[in-house]
Structure formats: C-alpha cells, structure tokens
Design a protein around this motif. Structure first.
Motif, PDB file in Angstrom:
ATOM      1  N   CYS A  81       0.815  -1.223   0.000  1.00 33.16           N
ATOM      2  CA  CYS A  81       0.000   0.000   0.000  1.00 33.16           C
ATOM      3  C   CYS A  81       0.844   1.267   0.000  1.00 33.16           C
ATOM      4  O   CYS A  81       0.338   2.347  -0.340  1.00 33.16           O
ATOM      5  N   ASP A  82       2.112   1.165   0.381  1.00 27.10           N
ATOM      6  CA  ASP A  82       2.949   2.369   0.494  1.00 27.10           C
ATOM      7  C   ASP A  82       3.578   2.725  -0.853  1.00 27.10           C
ATOM      8  O   ASP A  82       4.785   2.938  -0.973  1.00 27.10           O
ATOM      9  N   MET A  83       2.716   2.824  -1.864  1.00 26.47           N
ATOM     10  CA  MET A  83       3.165   3.032  -3.236  1.00 26.47           C
ATOM     11  C   MET A  83       2.283   4.057  -3.931  1.00 26.47           C
ATOM     12  O   MET A  83       1.104   4.216  -3.594  1.00 26.47           O
ATOM     13  N   VAL A  84       2.856   4.726  -4.908  1.00 27.55           N
ATOM     14  CA  VAL A  84       2.117   5.591  -5.822  1.00 27.55           C
ATOM     15  C   VAL A  84       2.450   5.163  -7.246  1.00 27.55           C
ATOM     16  O   VAL A  84       3.629   5.110  -7.631  1.00 27.55           O
ATOM     17  N   TRP A  85       1.394   4.866  -8.003  1.00 27.58           N
ATOM     18  CA  TRP A  85       1.557   4.510  -9.411  1.00 27.58           C
ATOM     19  C   TRP A  85       1.601   5.784 -10.241  1.00 27.58           C
ATOM     20  O   TRP A  85       0.777   6.684 -10.060  1.00 27.58           O
ATOM     21  N   ARG A  86       2.544   5.832 -11.178  1.00 24.90           N
ATOM     22  CA  ARG A  86       2.706   7.021 -12.024  1.00 24.90           C
ATOM     23  C   ARG A  86       2.406   6.716 -13.489  1.00 24.90           C
ATOM     24  O   ARG A  86       2.520   7.603 -14.339  1.00 24.90           O
ATOM     25  N   VAL A  87       2.036   5.483 -13.788  1.00 27.40           N
ATOM     26  CA  VAL A  87       1.700   5.070 -15.156  1.00 27.40           C
ATOM     27  C   VAL A  87       0.460   4.191 -15.110  1.00 27.40           C
ATOM     28  O   VAL A  87       0.055   3.698 -14.050  1.00 27.40           O
ATOM     29  N   ASN A  88      -0.129   3.970 -16.272  1.00 24.35           N
ATOM     30  CA  ASN A  88      -1.262   3.061 -16.389  1.00 24.35           C
ATOM     31  C   ASN A  88      -0.805   1.636 -16.070  1.00 24.35           C
ATOM     32  O   ASN A  88       0.162   1.143 -16.658  1.00 24.35           O
ATOM     33  N   PRO A  89      -1.476   0.956 -15.138  1.00 26.91           N
ATOM     34  CA  PRO A  89      -1.042  -0.394 -14.773  1.00 26.91           C
ATOM     35  C   PRO A  89      -1.102  -1.394 -15.918  1.00 26.91           C
ATOM     36  O   PRO A  89      -0.476  -2.461 -15.838  1.00 26.91           O
ATOM     37  N   GLN A  90      -1.818  -1.055 -16.987  1.00 23.75           N
ATOM     38  CA  GLN A  90      -1.824  -1.954 -18.142  1.00 23.75           C
ATOM     39  C   GLN A  90      -0.409  -2.175 -18.657  1.00 23.75           C
ATOM     40  O   GLN A  90      -0.085  -3.253 -19.175  1.00 23.75           O
ATOM     41  N   GLU A  91       0.441  -1.163 -18.484  1.00 25.52           N
ATOM     42  CA  GLU A  91       1.829  -1.306 -18.910  1.00 25.52           C
ATOM     43  C   GLU A  91       2.544  -2.427 -18.158  1.00 25.52           C
ATOM     44  O   GLU A  91       3.450  -3.068 -18.704  1.00 25.52           O
ATOM     45  N   LEU A  92       2.141  -2.648 -16.899  1.00 27.51           N
ATOM     46  CA  LEU A  92       2.726  -3.753 -16.150  1.00 27.51           C
ATOM     47  C   LEU A  92       2.140  -5.085 -16.613  1.00 27.51           C
ATOM     48  O   LEU A  92       2.880  -6.060 -16.817  1.00 27.51           O
ATOM     49  N   PHE A  93       0.834  -5.136 -16.803  1.00 26.28           N
ATOM     50  CA  PHE A  93       0.219  -6.378 -17.291  1.00 26.28           C
ATOM     51  C   PHE A  93       0.780  -6.765 -18.663  1.00 26.28           C
ATOM     52  O   PHE A  93       0.840  -7.953 -18.994  1.00 26.28           O
ATOM     53  N   ASP A  94       1.215  -5.780 -19.427  1.00 20.55           N
ATOM     54  CA  ASP A  94       1.809  -6.067 -20.736  1.00 20.55           C
ATOM     55  C   ASP A  94       3.142  -6.803 -20.622  1.00 20.55           C
ATOM     56  O   ASP A  94       3.645  -7.333 -21.628  1.00 20.55           O
ATOM     57  N   GLN A  95       3.716  -6.852 -19.420  1.00 20.55           N
ATOM     58  CA  GLN A  95       4.979  -7.574 -19.197  1.00 20.55           C
ATOM     59  C   GLN A  95       4.756  -9.078 -19.003  1.00 20.55           C
ATOM     60  O   GLN A  95       5.722  -9.837 -18.848  1.00 20.55           O
ATOM     61  N   ALA A  96       3.503  -9.507 -18.975  1.00 22.49           N
ATOM     62  CA  ALA A  96       3.185 -10.915 -18.702  1.00 22.49           C
ATOM     63  C   ALA A  96       3.940 -11.856 -19.636  1.00 22.49           C
ATOM     64  O   ALA A  96       4.023 -11.623 -20.843  1.00 22.49           O
ATOM     65  N   ASP A  97       4.476 -12.903 -19.044  1.00 20.77           N
ATOM     66  CA  ASP A  97       5.234 -13.926 -19.769  1.00 20.77           C
ATOM     67  C   ASP A  97       4.686 -15.276 -19.327  1.00 20.77           C
ATOM     68  O   ASP A  97       4.900 -15.697 -18.185  1.00 20.77           O
ATOM     69  N   ASP A  98       3.987 -15.958 -20.219  1.00 21.58           N
ATOM     70  CA  ASP A  98       3.306 -17.197 -19.839  1.00 21.58           C
ATOM     71  C   ASP A  98       4.251 -18.304 -19.412  1.00 21.58           C
ATOM     72  O   ASP A  98       3.815 -19.296 -18.819  1.00 21.58           O
ATOM     73  N   THR A  99       5.553 -18.159 -19.696  1.00 18.91           N
ATOM     74  CA  THR A  99       6.505 -19.195 -19.282  1.00 18.91           C
ATOM     75  C   THR A  99       6.904 -19.044 -17.815  1.00 18.91           C
ATOM     76  O   THR A  99       7.567 -19.924 -17.272  1.00 18.91           O
ATOM     77  N   LYS A 100       6.519 -17.936 -17.190  1.00 18.21           N
ATOM     78  CA  LYS A 100       6.907 -17.664 -15.805  1.00 18.21           C
ATOM     79  C   LYS A 100       5.707 -17.791 -14.874  1.00 18.21           C
ATOM     80  O   LYS A 100       4.567 -17.495 -15.239  1.00 18.21           O
ATOM     81  N   ALA A 101       5.982 -18.212 -13.645  1.00 14.46           N
ATOM     82  CA  ALA A 101       4.928 -18.306 -12.632  1.00 14.46           C
ATOM     83  C   ALA A 101       4.608 -16.940 -12.045  1.00 14.46           C
ATOM     84  O   ALA A 101       3.483 -16.695 -11.598  1.00 14.46           O
ATOM     85  N   LEU A 102       5.589 -16.071 -12.053  1.00 15.61           N
ATOM     86  CA  LEU A 102       5.407 -14.690 -11.591  1.00 15.61           C
ATOM     87  C   LEU A 102       6.605 -13.875 -12.041  1.00 15.61           C
ATOM     88  O   LEU A 102       7.644 -14.419 -12.430  1.00 15.61           O
ATOM     89  N   LEU A 103       6.435 -12.563 -11.982  1.00 18.78           N
ATOM     90  CA  LEU A 103       7.530 -11.648 -12.309  1.00 18.78           C
ATOM     91  C   LEU A 103       7.657 -10.633 -11.187  1.00 18.78           C
ATOM     92  O   LEU A 103       6.642 -10.148 -10.652  1.00 18.78           O
TER      93      LEU A 103
END
Length: 226
Positions: A81-103
């Motif tokens: 919770c101690d965070m401030v987002w400065r970009v659209n979170p879709q940009e993070l979801f765009d990093q998804a890599d199906d070969t990984k369990a998490l990033l």
C-alpha cells in the motif's frame, strides 16, 4: 478476466492504501483494486495464522493468497500500500510472460536502517522487497502450491523467497516498477513507474518530508478534490 490489482491493507496505513488505490484508478478507471484486509480474510476462513510479532504489516503473508483469490486464473498484480503509481497499470500487465509463474523486480537491496515505517523492525533477508510488487501468473501450475494450507502453515521465508518455485520460474521486471525510494536515484537509474516508500512515507510524522513526498501529497490532494 479483468485486470485485478490486490493491494496490501494495514489498519495503521489506511490513508496510504487510499492514495495508492487512487493513483491506480486515476490512470486506469476500469482496473479492479482489491484491498487485502486481514480481518476480512479471517472472517472468510481464508487466513488463520497466529499473529506474528515479527510481521511489519498486516499483509506480510496475505499477499500470497492472490492466485487463490483470483481463482488460479489469468494474471493479477499484488503491491504494497505504500506506493504511488505514475503510469497506467496496463503497462505492467503487458509484461506478462506465460513461461513464468510470476515476475518481480529482483532488487539487490540491503536496508541501511534498523527500523522502518512506524518504528517497525527492519529485517534483512535474501530477496528482500522482491515480494512487494508481484505480477502473478495465477493459472501457472506451480502456483497451485499456494493453497490455503500452505499459506497458513509455511514459514514466512518459504513464501517471501518464492521457494515453491525454481529460479527459472521467476521472471524479472525492471526496477522502475518497484522504485525503492532512497535506494534508486534519478536520472542515473531512470525514472520511476511505481514509487515505493519502503522506509516510511508522508503519512507518518517522522517521514513527512521524505524524498518524493510532494508526489504523494499531490496524489492525496487529487484524491480529496476529484
């Protein structure tokens, strides 16, 4: 499935949660932001661990419920919770890599202070702060290991070090997605996408005027004037 972002919630930091949520919704109104409230999870019989005096927040362990809460489907994000987002979170979801369990951001981080926010003990450990932003591949078979029994019985280090995974199951995000204030510096380290007030933010008296305090305060103003 919609983009779900689960945010750690702590009764001592409700205003931090509100600002974090607002910073997300202001940039992507259709994002579903879900607070991980320990008391509610206990009432739903999803969380029954004894309270740990060494846990610095109420969401120290509940963050690992995200694949379960997301029905082991799709992608979801956890963030402190101690965070401030400065970009659209879709940009993070765009990093998804199906070969990984998490990033995660694979910080090489050793805190300088012995205490952190609200005078909580600062405990150094391997992979520290890796779990403060997690892009979960909830449908990855290995994340089925994060069942209720494991989350409610495993040693905290097993969870925070991602020991249910092999190293090659853990993808890497750029550090700008979990910018540890006081650790990374502009411009040599780039520019932050998600600011992390890991050693205390402006909602605490002792860190009222910390680095990037004006960013958080402006987001607070936006929250109350929107």
């Amino acid at each position: 499935m919609n983009n779900n972002i689960y945010v750690g919630w702590d009764s001592r930091e409700d205003i931090a949660y509100q600002v974090c949520e607002h910073s997300i919704k202001r940039r992507a109104a259709d994002t579903k932001v879900i607070p991980l409230k320990q008391n509610e999870l206990r009432e739903r019989k999803l969380y029954w661990r004894d309270k740990d005096k060494l846990s610095s927040t109420e969401f120290t362990i509940t963050r690992f419920l995200v694949p379960y809460l997301n029905e082991y489907k799709g992608w979801a994000v956890f963030c402190d919770c101690d965070m401030v987002w400065r970009v659209n979170p879709q940009e993070l979801f765009d990093q998804a890599d199906d070969t990984k369990a998490l990033l995660v951001v694979k910080h090489n981080y050793t805190p300088k202070e012995s205490t952190k926010m609200d005078d909580q003990l600062q405990l150094p450990y391997p992979r520290k702060n890796w779990s403060s932003v997690i892009l979960y591949n909830c449908g990855h078979p290995k994340n089925k290991a994060l069942n209720l029994e494991t989350i409610n019985s495993a040693e905290p280090k097993f969870l925070h070090r991602f020991e249910w995974l092999d190293d090659n199951d853990i993808g890497e995000l750029n550090h700008t997605w979990n910018w540890l204030i006081g650790w990374y510096k502009e411009p040599e380290d780039g520019a932050p996408k998600v600011l992390h007030y890991t050693e205390g933010g402006p909602w605490f008296e002792q860190t009222r005027n910390c680095e990037y305090d004006l960013v958080w305060k402006q987001e607070l103003i936006n929250l109350y004037t929107s």
